[in-house]
Design a protein around this motif. Structure first.
Motif, PDB file in Angstrom:
ATOM      1  N   ILE A 207       0.850  -1.204   0.000  1.00 52.37           N
ATOM      2  CA  ILE A 207       0.000   0.000   0.000  1.00 52.37           C
ATOM      3  C   ILE A 207       0.882   1.250   0.000  1.00 52.37           C
ATOM      4  N   VAL A 208       1.952   1.205   0.790  1.00 50.89           N
ATOM      5  CA  VAL A 208       2.897   2.326   0.817  1.00 50.89           C
ATOM      6  C   VAL A 208       3.599   2.455  -0.537  1.00 50.89           C
ATOM      7  N   ILE A 209       4.009   1.314  -1.114  1.00 48.95           N
ATOM      8  CA  ILE A 209       4.702   1.341  -2.406  1.00 48.95           C
ATOM      9  C   ILE A 209       3.778   1.845  -3.506  1.00 48.95           C
ATOM     10  N   TYR A 210       2.523   1.380  -3.511  1.00 50.01           N
ATOM     11  CA  TYR A 210       1.573   1.849  -4.526  1.00 50.01           C
ATOM     12  C   TYR A 210       1.362   3.362  -4.424  1.00 50.01           C
ATOM     13  N   ALA A 211       1.271   3.866  -3.196  1.00 44.73           N
ATOM     14  CA  ALA A 211       1.135   5.312  -3.014  1.00 44.73           C
ATOM     15  C   ALA A 211       2.374   6.033  -3.555  1.00 44.73           C
TER      16      ALA A 211
ATOM     17  N   LEU B 245       2.627   6.588 -17.107  1.00 47.85           N
ATOM     18  CA  LEU B 245       1.216   6.205 -17.110  1.00 47.85           C
ATOM     19  C   LEU B 245       1.037   4.787 -16.579  1.00 47.85           C
ATOM     20  N   ILE B 246       1.947   3.878 -16.955  1.00 40.02           N
ATOM     21  CA  ILE B 246       1.891   2.511 -16.436  1.00 40.02           C
ATOM     22  C   ILE B 246       2.022   2.519 -14.915  1.00 40.02           C
ATOM     23  N   MET B 247       2.958   3.326 -14.401  1.00 37.03           N
ATOM     24  CA  MET B 247       3.154   3.399 -12.953  1.00 37.03           C
ATOM     25  C   MET B 247       1.924   3.981 -12.267  1.00 37.03           C
ATOM     26  N   LEU B 248       1.303   4.983 -12.877  1.00 40.38           N
ATOM     27  CA  LEU B 248       0.086   5.562 -12.292  1.00 40.38           C
ATOM     28  C   LEU B 248      -1.050   4.542 -12.266  1.00 40.38           C
ATOM     29  N   ILE B 249      -1.219   3.812 -13.347  1.00 38.50           N
ATOM     30  CA  ILE B 249      -2.284   2.805 -13.420  1.00 38.50           C
ATOM     31  C   ILE B 249      -2.060   1.718 -12.377  1.00 38.50           C
ATOM     32  N   ILE B 250      -0.808   1.253 -12.261  1.00 33.46           N
ATOM     33  CA  ILE B 250      -0.502   0.210 -11.284  1.00 33.46           C
ATOM     34  C   ILE B 250      -0.680   0.734  -9.861  1.00 33.46           C
ATOM     35  N   GLY B 251      -0.235   1.960  -9.626  1.00 36.25           N
ATOM     36  CA  GLY B 251      -0.365   2.539  -8.290  1.00 36.25           C
ATOM     37  C   GLY B 251      -1.813   2.706  -7.864  1.00 36.25           C
ATOM     38  N   VAL B 252      -2.628   3.288  -8.741  1.00 36.80           N
ATOM     39  CA  VAL B 252      -4.042   3.495  -8.415  1.00 36.80           C
ATOM     40  C   VAL B 252      -4.765   2.155  -8.314  1.00 36.80           C
ATOM     41  N   GLY B 253      -4.539   1.279  -9.301  1.00 37.76           N
ATOM     42  CA  GLY B 253      -5.184  -0.035  -9.263  1.00 37.76           C
ATOM     43  C   GLY B 253      -4.778  -0.847  -8.055  1.00 37.76           C
TER      44      GLY B 253
END
Length: 367
Positions: A317-321, A350-358
């Motif tokens: 959760i911390v890493i995704y944030a 964009l890939i990192m944003l999608i993975i982070g939010v998802g």
């Protein structure tokens, strides 16, 4: 698109006993192309760069022939999924916290790898005299000029020469400890770069790093193939390539920023060995941090338990944030803070944003 399909095929057609060797063969074939291509580039660019891109398009077209006429799909698992189920499953992999944590730790090693396409090349251009290498080849009757494109050939050539041997040696070793050992060897390669007072030491450093890479990376694929559910191996293999997205985005930009700040102002000066040493030792230290992370992972997260999954989920959760923050920064810097849009960095962000939010959404649902 095609790499996850190939690695998924290897994972499906090998067993726990031979998967490490199978992925070693797969990795060997990749590097055969990586070895030969720069040599052709070195020749073709003497005519025109358009020849390089035309040849690349022809090579890609030729790859279709064996795919169309020789390749056969492996047997499907007992349970098959619809496309909608596969897409839903792909999203749910983000909730496999232990798996995703291992990928992010391992990505630290690939920050070093992607220096081969940036800071190592600039270092060769600005600080390394290629004359000793050129004289050696001239002494055996081979006209040769050591240049930036040959760095990739050293990496790939070392893997071609030694991959099968290394795979045979480590084929019965457990994946995670083998990955740790390979990463330690890779750090040794960057220690060599820190003391690269001649072109030969630079070559040695790249070769040592390559030995670490060929030790760790096939076992990484093997580990992913072993932990992935039988009917979702290709999905897991697709996510396994995230190490490249993270390593490339962070490694390329970090290396460029550090080189610009630490080494570029020193071009043409003497007595700068300490500065050069510090530059490369910083990357070696980053690899040591990744090694420590994988050691901790092997100790506390390797087994699938409620405790390990719960703790891994909190960490992820911390890493995704963090991914959202980093992705947003690179999205802005590649789109609005430059005169020309950097499309590669834009796509990666964009890939990192999608993975982070998802990842945050799915992790929140699993709590």
């Amino acid at each position: 698109l095609f790499k996850p399909i190939i690695s998924g095929t290897v994972a499906r057609t090998t067993t726990e006993a031979n998967s490490g060797f199978g992925f070693g063969i797969y990795y060997w074939m990749i590097n055969l192309g990586a070895f030969l291509a720069p040599l052709f580039v070195s020749y073709l660019k003497g005519f025109s760069w358009s020849y390089v891109f035309t040849a690349s398009a022809i090579y890609c077209a030729l790859m279709l022939l064996p795919a169309l006429f020789l390749y056969q799909d492996p047997a499907r698992p007992a349970s098959t999924w619809t496309l909608a189920e596969v897409l839903g499953s792909a999203a749910m992999v983000l909730g496999d916290a232990r798996f995703m944590l291992m990928i992010f730790i391992y990505s630290g090693f690939w920050i070093l790898y992607f220096q081969n396409f940036g800071s190592v090349l600039w270092f060769l251009r600005d600080f390394v005299d290629p004359a000793p290498v050129n004289r050696f080849f001239a002494s055996i009757g081979i006209p040769f000029s050591f240049d930036a494109e040959h760095v990739t050939s050293i990496n790939a050539g070392t893997i071609i020469l030694l991959q099968v041997v290394v795979s045979r040696i480590v084929k019965n070793w457990k994946p995670l400890p083998t990955m740790i050992m390979g990463m330690v060897i890779g750090a040794g390669g960057f220690v060599c770069l820190a003391f690269a007072s001649s072109a030969w030491i630079l070559v040695l450093g790249i070769a040592v790093f390559s030995i670490g890479e060929m030790t760790a990376h096939p076992k990484y694929y093997s580990y992913v193939g072993l932990v992935a559910p039988a009917d979702r191996k290709a999905v897991y293999m697709g996510y396994a390539f995230l190490y490249g997205v993270i390593g490339s985005l962070v490694g390329s930009n970090l290396g460029a920023a550090m080189y610009e700040a630490m080494l570029k102002p020193l071009v043409g000066q003497t007595g700068i060995s300490p500065e050069i040493r510090n530059f490369w030792l910083i990357f070696a230290a980053l690899d040591v941090v990744a090694v420590a992370g994988l050691v901790v992972y092997n100790r506390f997260f390797a087994e699938d338990t409620d405790t390990s999954n719960r703790l891994a989920r909190r960490i992820m959760i911390v890493i995704y944030a963090g991914l959202i923050v980093v992705g947003a920064y690179f999205f802005y810097s590649s789109t609005f803070d430059v005169e020309t849009i950097s499309f590669r960095t834009l796509v990666q962000s964009l890939i990192m944003l999608i993975i982070g939010v998802g990842g945050l959404i799915i992790s929140g649902k699993r709590r």
